[in-house]
Design a protein around this motif. Structure first.
Motif, PDB file in Angstrom:
ATOM      1  N   TYR A   4      14.719  27.461 -11.326  1.00  0.00           N
ATOM      2  CA  TYR A   4      16.076  26.981 -11.614  1.00  0.00           C
ATOM      3  C   TYR A   4      16.780  28.017 -12.480  1.00  0.00           C
ATOM      4  O   TYR A   4      16.300  28.321 -13.582  1.00  0.00           O
ATOM      5  N   LEU A   5      17.910  28.518 -11.997  1.00  0.00           N
ATOM      6  CA  LEU A   5      18.661  29.534 -12.744  1.00  0.00           C
ATOM      7  C   LEU A   5      19.219  28.951 -14.048  1.00  0.00           C
ATOM      8  O   LEU A   5      19.657  27.802 -14.080  1.00  0.00           O
ATOM      9  N   ASN A  47      20.265  35.340  -5.152  1.00  0.00           N
ATOM     10  CA  ASN A  47      19.720  34.135  -4.539  1.00  0.00           C
ATOM     11  C   ASN A  47      19.419  34.531  -3.085  1.00  0.00           C
ATOM     12  O   ASN A  47      20.337  34.691  -2.284  1.00  0.00           O
ATOM     13  N   ALA A  84      26.044  33.982  -5.604  1.00  0.00           N
ATOM     14  CA  ALA A  84      24.724  34.220  -5.023  1.00  0.00           C
ATOM     15  C   ALA A  84      24.135  35.535  -5.522  1.00  0.00           C
ATOM     16  O   ALA A  84      22.926  35.758  -5.409  1.00  0.00           O
ATOM     17  N   TRP A  90      14.928  33.528  -6.260  1.00  0.00           N
ATOM     18  CA  TRP A  90      15.814  34.574  -6.801  1.00  0.00           C
ATOM     19  C   TRP A  90      15.056  35.900  -6.820  1.00  0.00           C
ATOM     20  O   TRP A  90      13.896  35.936  -7.211  1.00  0.00           O
ATOM     21  N   PRO A 100      25.235  23.840 -14.142  1.00  0.00           N
ATOM     22  CA  PRO A 100      24.747  24.665 -13.028  1.00  0.00           C
ATOM     23  C   PRO A 100      25.452  24.378 -11.703  1.00  0.00           C
ATOM     24  O   PRO A 100      25.576  25.265 -10.854  1.00  0.00           O
ATOM     25  N   SER A 155      22.162  29.061 -15.647  1.00  0.00           N
ATOM     26  CA  SER A 155      23.550  29.499 -15.437  1.00  0.00           C
ATOM     27  C   SER A 155      24.316  29.611 -16.762  1.00  0.00           C
ATOM     28  O   SER A 155      25.318  30.311 -16.831  1.00  0.00           O
ATOM     29  N   PHE A 168      28.210  26.848 -10.944  1.00  0.00           N
ATOM     30  CA  PHE A 168      27.919  28.296 -10.831  1.00  0.00           C
ATOM     31  C   PHE A 168      28.109  28.715  -9.368  1.00  0.00           C
ATOM     32  O   PHE A 168      27.360  28.273  -8.495  1.00  0.00           O
ATOM     33  N   GLN A 190      21.805  25.150  -3.347  1.00  0.00           N
ATOM     34  CA  GLN A 190      22.864  24.916  -4.335  1.00  0.00           C
ATOM     35  C   GLN A 190      22.367  25.424  -5.696  1.00  0.00           C
ATOM     36  O   GLN A 190      21.153  25.413  -5.944  1.00  0.00           O
ATOM     37  N   PRO A 191      23.301  25.848  -6.568  1.00  0.00           N
ATOM     38  CA  PRO A 191      22.857  26.466  -7.840  1.00  0.00           C
ATOM     39  C   PRO A 191      22.025  25.537  -8.732  1.00  0.00           C
ATOM     40  O   PRO A 191      21.236  26.001  -9.533  1.00  0.00           O
ATOM     41  N   GLN A 192      22.201  24.228  -8.571  1.00  0.00           N
ATOM     42  CA  GLN A 192      21.418  23.323  -9.430  1.00  0.00           C
ATOM     43  C   GLN A 192      20.022  23.050  -8.852  1.00  0.00           C
ATOM     44  O   GLN A 192      19.182  22.429  -9.505  1.00  0.00           O
TER      45      GLN A 192
END
Ligand SMILES: Cc1cc2nc3c(=O)[nH]c(=O)nc-3n(C[C@H](O)[C@H](O)[C@H](O)COP(=O)(O)OP(=O)(O)OC[C@H]3O[C@@H](n4cnc5c(N)ncnc54)[C@H](O)[C@@H]3O)c2cc1C
Length: 498
Positions: free
Chosen positions: A344-345, A377, A361, A398, A355, A347, A358, A391-393
């Motif tokens: 998980y990024l 991503n 990519a 990565w 997140p 953000s 965000f 999705q970012p969440q």
């Protein structure tokens, strides 16, 4: 004793083949060719050599690691991801030809937006609207982006003359001759001055170089705008045109070309190339080591298709019995680590506490003393029609490119949490200032160094261009067609005489 007898027999057989070739008036093709390295350079040269010399020639390709070299994948969560070369640009004509020839397909493009991170905040953000992106570039940097585009296009237009020369069978025995023929003194000059110097001269602003050009060069080469202008222009061309990758993995091009050329892949480390005979045609002894122990074989032509590391590193390799000695082709390479992180990024680090909001990519970075160069991503090498980017969440894969392995604290900075981290450590690109001048392609009568061109620019397409050049050089020299080697004023000749 048995090994000595085998060696003697092999040498005798090779000498007999050479004598037979001489008796046939020198028109017989070479009997055996060795290629050292099965990356894109080695695979492409095996293919081109087979095309030129015909199916009778036996091509042995030595590989100490895995076929593909810097075209490689890593498996994460049951899917494969590119861990070396990520993509090629639209002007990569040899790579596109290979794709068609091998019946491979470009991978479906899954769009994603990019931003440039300056260490504390984002300095530039891409939007979904092309015109708005152009407006933002103009608003921040005036017409610098147009000046950059024109500069890159001019370099690429001249570089692409090589395809015409190669189609007519012309080859070059040195990098300087090749560059001179494509772009006269200007190209050679571009290998000696920095990207920043060259761009400032054509009116690109320092701010645009610091914010945008540096970020692209850090992402593509792990280097700054102080890198040579020629190599920089080739990398910046990649950032302007549309990019593509191979469905199933870029390394499929290497295995496909080796299969097509019916090359015999030998899993062994080549430790030396020795000059065995100089009467008539040269004969080379290639010594190698594998799990089965040491061995050696004799060849009419040898192509080195791997960057040779400096003497003080572990990759020892020697030239023996050459007088005068073979020139020093070694040089230092830029270490680059690719980490594939499933997690998980974080953000918030980029200014997005939520997140879900965000939108990017890809994150490129400018030259601040940061611990990573890019963060993407990434999509797996097989992209189905129904595939969608995470999705970012959500947890995603990565790809982080950094000059050194990421420390735990650095991973914690970029990711809220993660399931796995897998890394590939590369000697990625030449440190361009680490050697004076270029090595030559022709090191001896029929001993060639394909990666000489990597000292001008390093990419898969440039290595394919070098492979075609070396195959043509070997062919023209074998049949003494020396009018096709190092011809001056080729552009004029190709236009008017051919
Ligand atoms: C992380 C990363 C990202 C990159 N991104 C891009 C990109 O997006 N686009 C692009 O075009 N280029 C990119 N590049 C550059 C590109 O990968 C290289 O320019 C190109 O792949 C070099 O190909 P090569 O065949 O010359 O060398 P390599 O791929 O290095 O192949 C040489 C082979 O020789 C073998 N070998 C070495 N010594 C010996 C020996 N003594 N005996 C037997 N075998 C030996 C090695 O194991 C290796 O397999 C990237 C490189 C890296 C590392």
């Amino acid at each position: 004793m048995a090994r000595a007898a085998r060696l003697l027999l092999a040498a005798l057989a090779a000498l007999l083949a050479a004598a037979a070739a001489a008796a046939e008036g020198g028109d017989a093709p070479p009997g055996r060719i060795a290629v050292v390295g099965a990356g894109i350079g080695g695979s492409a040269v095996a293919h081109f050599l087979q095309q030129h010399f015909g199916p009778r020639v036996q091509i042995d390709v030595y590989e100490k690691g895995v076929v593909g070299g810097r075209l490689a994948t890593i498996s994460v969560n049951k899917q494969h991801y590119e861990s070396g070369t990520a993509s090629f640009h639209s002007l990569s004509l040899h790579m596109q030809d290979f794709l068609k020839l091998l019946g491979l397909r470009p991978r479906r493009d899954v769009v994603g937006r990019s931003a440039i991170f300056g260490g504390e905040h984002l300095v530039l953000e891409e939007t979904d609207w092309y015109l708005l992106n152009l407006f933002r570039l103009w608003w921040h940097y005036g017409i610098s982006f147009l000046r950059l585009q024109m500069w890159v296009e001019e370099v690429m237009e001249k570089f692409m003359r090589i395809y015409k020369y190669q189609a007519h069978g012309f080859a070059f025995s040195g990098v300087e001759e090749l560059l001179q023929s494509l772009g006269e003194a200007a190209f050679l000059n571009m290998t000696q001055r920095s990207v920043a110097e060259a761009l400032l001269q054509v009116g690109v602003t320092q701010r645009f170089i610091d914010d945008v050009v540096s970020a692209v060069l850090r992402a593509s080469d792990g280097q700054s705008a102080a890198m040579p202008a020629f190599a920089g222009a080739m990398s910046l061309a990649g950032a302007q045109g549309s990019l593509w990758a191979v469905e199933g993995g870029n390394k499929l091009v290497c295995s496909g070309l080796l299969k097509l050329s019916k090359a015999h892949v030998i899993h062994a480390t080549v430790t030396s190339v020795a000059l065995h005979s100089t009467e008539g045609r040269a004969l080379y002894q290639v010594r190698h080591e594998s799990d089965a122990g040491p061995g050696s074989d004799f060849y009419d032509i040898v192509v080195l298709a791997a960057p040779l590391p400096p003497d003080d590193s572990s990759g020892r390799f020697a030239f023996e019995g050459f007088a005068p000695p073979v020139e020093d082709v070694r040089g230092s390479f830029q270490p680059t680590v690719v980490s594939l992180v499933h997690g998980y990024l974080n953000s918030s680090y980029f200014g997005f506490p939520d997140p879900k909001l965000f939108p990017f990519a890809s994150i490129l970075t400018t030259d601040f003393p940061g611990f990573f160069c890019t963060l993407d991503n990434v999509c797996p090498v097989n992209v189905s029609a129904s595939f969608r980017r995470k999705q970012p969440q959500e947890a995603a894969v990565w790809r982080v490119q950094s000059p050194a392995p990421l420390l735990r604290a650095q991973l914690k900075t970029l990711f809220r949490s993660y399931y796995s981290v897998q890394t590939a450590e590369w000697q990625a690109h030449p440190v361009y200032g680490s050697r004076r001048g270029f090595p030559r392609f022709a090191l001896h009568d029929q001993l060639f160094y394909l990666n000489a061109l990597e000292w001008a620019a390093s990419s898969a397409e440039v290595m394919a261009v070098a492979a075609k050049n070396v195959a043509l050089l070997a062919y023209n020299r074998w049949y003494q067609d020396l009018d096709k080697v190092d011809q001056k004023d080729l552009m004029h000749k190709v236009k008017t005489e051919l």
